[in-house]
Design a protein around this motif. Structure first.
Motif, PDB file in Angstrom:
ATOM      1  N   ARG A   1       3.269   6.724  16.114  1.00  0.00           N
ATOM      2  CA  ARG A   1       2.236   7.349  15.292  1.00  0.00           C
ATOM      3  C   ARG A   1       1.451   6.264  14.571  1.00  0.00           C
ATOM      4  O   ARG A   1       2.033   5.433  13.867  1.00  0.00           O
ATOM      5  N   PRO A   2       0.140   6.200  14.735  1.00  0.00           N
ATOM      6  CA  PRO A   2      -0.651   5.200  14.011  1.00  0.00           C
ATOM      7  C   PRO A   2      -0.607   5.477  12.514  1.00  0.00           C
ATOM      8  O   PRO A   2      -0.312   6.597  12.074  1.00  0.00           O
ATOM      9  N   GLY A   3      -0.900   4.450  11.743  1.00  0.00           N
ATOM     10  CA  GLY A   3      -0.963   4.624  10.303  1.00  0.00           C
ATOM     11  C   GLY A   3      -2.272   5.257   9.878  1.00  0.00           C
ATOM     12  O   GLY A   3      -3.245   5.273  10.639  1.00  0.00           O
ATOM     13  N   PRO A   4      -2.339   5.756   8.663  1.00  0.00           N
ATOM     14  CA  PRO A   4      -3.581   6.392   8.189  1.00  0.00           C
ATOM     15  C   PRO A   4      -4.728   5.409   8.024  1.00  0.00           C
ATOM     16  O   PRO A   4      -5.877   5.828   7.919  1.00  0.00           O
ATOM     17  N   ALA A   5      -4.436   4.094   8.021  1.00  0.00           N
ATOM     18  CA  ALA A   5      -5.496   3.102   7.832  1.00  0.00           C
ATOM     19  C   ALA A   5      -6.318   2.884   9.091  1.00  0.00           C
ATOM     20  O   ALA A   5      -7.434   2.348   9.011  1.00  0.00           O
ATOM     21  N   GLN A   6      -5.805   3.279  10.259  1.00  0.00           N
ATOM     22  CA  GLN A   6      -6.566   3.092  11.496  1.00  0.00           C
ATOM     23  C   GLN A   6      -7.844   3.937  11.448  1.00  0.00           C
ATOM     24  O   GLN A   6      -7.778   5.151  11.248  1.00  0.00           O
TER      25      GLN A   6
ATOM     26  N   GLY B   1      -6.481   7.101  12.758  1.00  0.00           N
ATOM     27  CA  GLY B   1      -5.853   7.502  11.506  1.00  0.00           C
ATOM     28  C   GLY B   1      -6.171   8.907  11.046  1.00  0.00           C
ATOM     29  O   GLY B   1      -5.268   9.696  10.743  1.00  0.00           O
ATOM     30  N   PRO B   2      -7.452   9.282  10.984  1.00  0.00           N
ATOM     31  CA  PRO B   2      -7.781  10.634  10.498  1.00  0.00           C
ATOM     32  C   PRO B   2      -7.209  11.753  11.365  1.00  0.00           C
ATOM     33  O   PRO B   2      -6.979  12.860  10.871  1.00  0.00           O
ATOM     34  N   ARG B   3      -6.990  11.483  12.645  1.00  0.00           N
ATOM     35  CA  ARG B   3      -6.524  12.534  13.557  1.00  0.00           C
ATOM     36  C   ARG B   3      -5.002  12.503  13.753  1.00  0.00           C
ATOM     37  O   ARG B   3      -4.352  13.541  13.741  1.00  0.00           O
ATOM     38  N   LEU B   4      -4.472  11.311  13.939  1.00  0.00           N
ATOM     39  CA  LEU B   4      -3.057  11.201  14.286  1.00  0.00           C
ATOM     40  C   LEU B   4      -2.236  10.429  13.264  1.00  0.00           C
ATOM     41  O   LEU B   4      -1.011  10.397  13.353  1.00  0.00           O
ATOM     42  N   GLY B   5      -2.913   9.803  12.310  1.00  0.00           N
ATOM     43  CA  GLY B   5      -2.222   8.904  11.384  1.00  0.00           C
ATOM     44  C   GLY B   5      -1.194   9.594  10.518  1.00  0.00           C
ATOM     45  O   GLY B   5      -1.358  10.735  10.101  1.00  0.00           O
ATOM     46  N   ARG B   6      -0.133   8.857  10.253  1.00  0.00           N
ATOM     47  CA  ARG B   6       0.932   9.372   9.394  1.00  0.00           C
ATOM     48  C   ARG B   6       1.610   8.191   8.712  1.00  0.00           C
ATOM     49  O   ARG B   6       1.935   7.194   9.350  1.00  0.00           O
ATOM     50  N   ALA B   7       1.843   8.290   7.419  1.00  0.00           N
ATOM     51  CA  ALA B   7       2.572   7.270   6.667  1.00  0.00           C
ATOM     52  C   ALA B   7       3.969   7.789   6.386  1.00  0.00           C
ATOM     53  O   ALA B   7       4.132   8.876   5.830  1.00  0.00           O
ATOM     54  N   PHE B   8       4.962   7.022   6.772  1.00  0.00           N
ATOM     55  CA  PHE B   8       6.346   7.416   6.535  1.00  0.00           C
ATOM     56  C   PHE B   8       6.936   6.716   5.318  1.00  0.00           C
ATOM     57  O   PHE B   8       8.104   6.899   4.990  1.00  0.00           O
ATOM     58  N   ASP B   9       6.131   5.865   4.682  1.00  0.00           N
ATOM     59  CA  ASP B   9       6.505   5.213   3.433  1.00  0.00           C
ATOM     60  C   ASP B   9       5.209   4.845   2.734  1.00  0.00           C
ATOM     61  O   ASP B   9       4.209   4.523   3.385  1.00  0.00           O
ATOM     62  N   ARG B  10       5.210   4.861   1.409  1.00  0.00           N
ATOM     63  CA  ARG B  10       3.975   4.573   0.685  1.00  0.00           C
ATOM     64  C   ARG B  10       3.555   3.106   0.813  1.00  0.00           C
ATOM     65  O   ARG B  10       2.396   2.760   0.577  1.00  0.00           O
ATOM     66  N   ASP B  11       4.501   2.220   1.158  1.00  0.00           N
ATOM     67  CA  ASP B  11       4.166   0.810   1.355  1.00  0.00           C
ATOM     68  C   ASP B  11       3.786   0.588   2.815  1.00  0.00           C
ATOM     69  O   ASP B  11       4.618   0.265   3.659  1.00  0.00           O
ATOM     70  N   LEU B  12       2.498   0.734   3.111  1.00  0.00           N
ATOM     71  CA  LEU B  12       2.035   0.576   4.488  1.00  0.00           C
ATOM     72  C   LEU B  12       2.059  -0.880   4.929  1.00  0.00           C
ATOM     73  O   LEU B  12       2.139  -1.175   6.126  1.00  0.00           O
TER      74      LEU B  12
END
Length: 678
Positions: free
Chosen positions: A280-285, A289-300
């Motif tokens: 899963r790409p990060g939200p910063a991509q 990011g807007p479509r598939l991004g997901r952060a699993f920890d707040r420290d990206l």
């Protein structure tokens, strides 16, 4: 040896690849190229300012002070701190010295960061070419490794971790060394030098090189490529070369570990690669990011491990393709092992810790390796292994395409697709420079300290960056590894402790506090050579300014609407004492480490050694030869001769006590005294 025509063609192809990588750097670091001389890359509230301080300090130590950059008392003044265990990136600082003279400080710092993109990509390109890949596959491998989301995430401020180029460079030299016929000492020395360069840039990546070397040696022996004795001999020569070159760093690190106490570093259970983060790409991509991004920890910054779908699919496909993976068994092994270690001590999937133990947990019981704070960083080895597989697979698949222009078009399309996957713009940047008030501080001659509120304990990176502008000493600060004794020293001092508590709203400005501090605070300010205090207006209403104006001889020297500049009048501070009572409120200044808190003995406050080693700090009121005398509560005295030395300079005396002291020891010290030498 290849014919000159082929060498020339390969050099030309590599040059074109370098130009393409430079263009990609411009795109993927936007808008930094636009603000190249006015802004720094990094999150404003992150660690970038600390790395900029690193560059400044290395230059100051080498050029101005002519001293080792691995020790400093320009932060944590006057006790100082060792920087061998800090993320100093010493090699970056050495490069910064001439570069800053040519293009200025801001551009030089940005050039160092941006150069790591081209260097990392070219190093991966060269490695894949050596492993047999054609220029098209090697180029894609360079794109995958040099511009992966892991590296882009660390643009938030980890300048040392941007220097991933040493990993493929070392792998390249190691492969050539191990596959060479007769032992080639030059290659072994070169491999050791590359490892040392990596160590002087990032200790984390040095560990990765050791891991890569051990794994490669084991694989070579098992597959019976070179003989075991040959592998061992060449590996030992590489290790010996690196050890000799890293000896200054090792000596300082060993001294710091022996002298001070370090708490276990938190983070190895948190800064891990979530299994889902690999797919899963990060939200910063920017695109994904807007479509598939997901952060699993707040420290990206430390948990971004997504390699990109094209790289992941191509690498796995190559690993399953018998023709493509021929001769690349080690890289499959490396990628698999690094992948397991990146997951940390227990398996996490989708943000949930499943409690399944993993191999990284074993490393936490290995000396030195227990300091590895972020298992997720092993993912850069996963990316390198996948890049090698991509290069091999791409060439195997392109073998079916005969027309050169079609091969080129397909390669460009693949590179464009990876660029779209990786794109994470705008990258974080912040304005270079410090508030104008610090210009006045910088203009005042003399060796003194500056204190910032709230930076005294809340924003050490910011006050360290401000120091690069005003150029004066500060107490407190931060480092990657800070001994317990350093922080406890400052937060136990009068003046400092009330400033922290007032800022946090934990303390009321009352008569008892002021009466106590009016006596002790000026002595602390004198000992710490305090000249300026900068207070943000947001904290002035909490009693910070009123406290300072009532306990110290200060005047308001400036106000920019956001912060107030207070100047301490040095002539109004008390003179240096010849005798320091162990029970005085400010006595903590002198009893630096290895002492108990004050305890009464027959009504006299005393301090005793708390272990076999104690240290004392003092300033000489005069430069002549003296004796330092410990007045013991039973009337006896212990003394040490002091050779002549400069006056008003902080000195440290280390005292060693017997492990099983006689009844007269440990001494219950009632006071320290400086007296003429006998």
């Amino acid at each position: 040896m290849r014919p000159p025509e082929e060498r020339s063609e390969r050099a030309k192809t590599a040059g074109l690849a370098a130009l393409a990588y430079a263009a990609l750097t411009t795109l993927l670091t936007w808008p930094l190229p636009y603000f190249f001389t006015t802004h720094h890359v990094g999150a404003s509230g992150g660690d970038a300012r600390i790395y900029l301080w690193n560059l400044w300090w290395v230059r100051k130590a080498l050029v101005d002070l002519h001293t080792s950059p691995l020790q400093t008392d320009w932060i944590f003044y006057p006790v100082g701190i060792g920087l061998a265990l800090h993320t100093l990136a010493l090699l970056h600082g050495v490069v910064f010295v001439p570069l800053s003279a040519l293009v200025g400080d801001v551009a030089a710092a940005n050039l160092i960061v941006c150069a790591t993109f081209v260097a990392s990509a070219l190093a991966a390109y060269a490695l894949c070419r050596r492993l047999g890949a054609g220029p098209e596959g090697a180029f894609l491998a360079g794109v995958a490794f040099g511009f992966c989301p892991y590296r882009l995430a660390h643009l938030a401020g980890h300048y040392d971790l941007m220097s991933t180029e040493w990993i493929p460079i070392y792998a390249l030299v190691l492969v050539i060394l191990m596959e060479a016929g007769p032992t080639r000492f030059g290659l072994a020395l070169l491999a050791g030098a590359v490892a040392a360069a990596c160590g002087y840039t990032s200790l984390s990546y040095l560990v990765f090189l050791v891991f890569l070397s051990v794994l490669y040696a084991a694989w070579a022996v098992v597959t019976r490529r070179p003989r075991a004795t040959t592998v061992a001999w060449r590996g030992a020569l590489v290790a010996a070369t690196a050890a000799v070159l890293l000896l200054p760093l090792a000596i300082e690190a060993g001294r710091d570990l022996a002298m001070w106490r370090y708490l276990p570093y938190p983070g190895s259970g948190r800064y891990v690669a979530d299994l889902a983060a690999y797919v899963r790409p990060g939200p910063a991509q920017t695109v994904l990011g807007p479509r598939l991004g997901r952060a699993f920890d707040r420290d990206l910054t430390d948990t971004t491990v997504f390699p990109g779908y094209l790289l992941l699919a191509a690498g796995l496909a190559a690993a399953l393709d018998r023709r493509a993976r021929r001769g690349l068994g080690f890289w499959i092994l490396l990628g698999g092992a690094a992948f397991l270690l990146s997951l940390g001590p227990s398996l996490r999937v989708g943000g949930r810790d499943l409690g399944v133990p993993l191999p990284f947990a074993l490393l936490q019981h290995v000396p030195l390796l227990q300091h590895l704070r972020a298992p997720s960083r092993f993912s850069i080895l996963v990316v390198l292994a996948l890049a090698v597989l991509l290069a091999a697979g791409w060439m195997a698949w392109l073998g079916r395409v005969r027309r050169g222009w079609v091969r080129l078009l397909l390669t460009v399309a693949a590179a464009a697709l990876m660029t779209i996957e990786y794109l994470a713009v705008p990258v974080p940047v912040f304005q270079a420079g410090a508030p104008a008030l610090f210009g006045r501080v910088a203009a005042e001659p003399g060796d003194f300290t500056v204190v910032e509120v709230p930076g005294i304990d809340q924003a050490p990176g910011r006050i360290m960056y401000d120091q690069t502008v005003h150029g004066k000493r500060i107490f407190i600060g931060t480092a990657a590894r800070v001994p317990v004794e350093k922080t406890s020293y400052y937060f136990g001092l009068p003046l400092v402790r009330p400033l922290v508590d007032l800022r946090k709203g934990r303390l009321e400005l009352d008569g008892d506090l002021l009466a106590r501090e009016k006596e002790a605070a000026p002595r602390v300010a004198r000992f710490l050579a305090l000249r300026y205090v900068v207070v943000e207006h947001a904290f002035a209403d909490r009693g910070v300014v009123a406290f300072l104006e009532q306990v110290l001889p200060v005047t308001r020297a400036g106000d920019d609407g956001e912060r107030l500049l207070l100047r301490v009048t040095p002539e109004a501070l008390p003179p240096l004492p010849w005798r320091m009572a162990a029970g005085a409120p400010e006595s903590r200044m002198y009893f630096e480490s290895g002492w108990t808190p004050p305890a009464d003995v027959d009504g006299v406050p005393t301090r005793s050694p708390s272990g076999t080693r104690s240290t004392i700090l003092f300033r000489r009121p005069s430069a002549d030869a003296r004796r330092l005398v410990l007045e013991v509560a039973d009337g006896s005295e212990l003394s040490w001769p002091l050779a002549p030395g400069p006056a008003d300079v902080v000195e440290r005396l280390e005292l060693t006590w017997a492990a099983a002291p006689p009844p007269a020891l440990p001494p219950r010290v009632a006071a320290l005294r400086l007296e003429p030498a006998r």
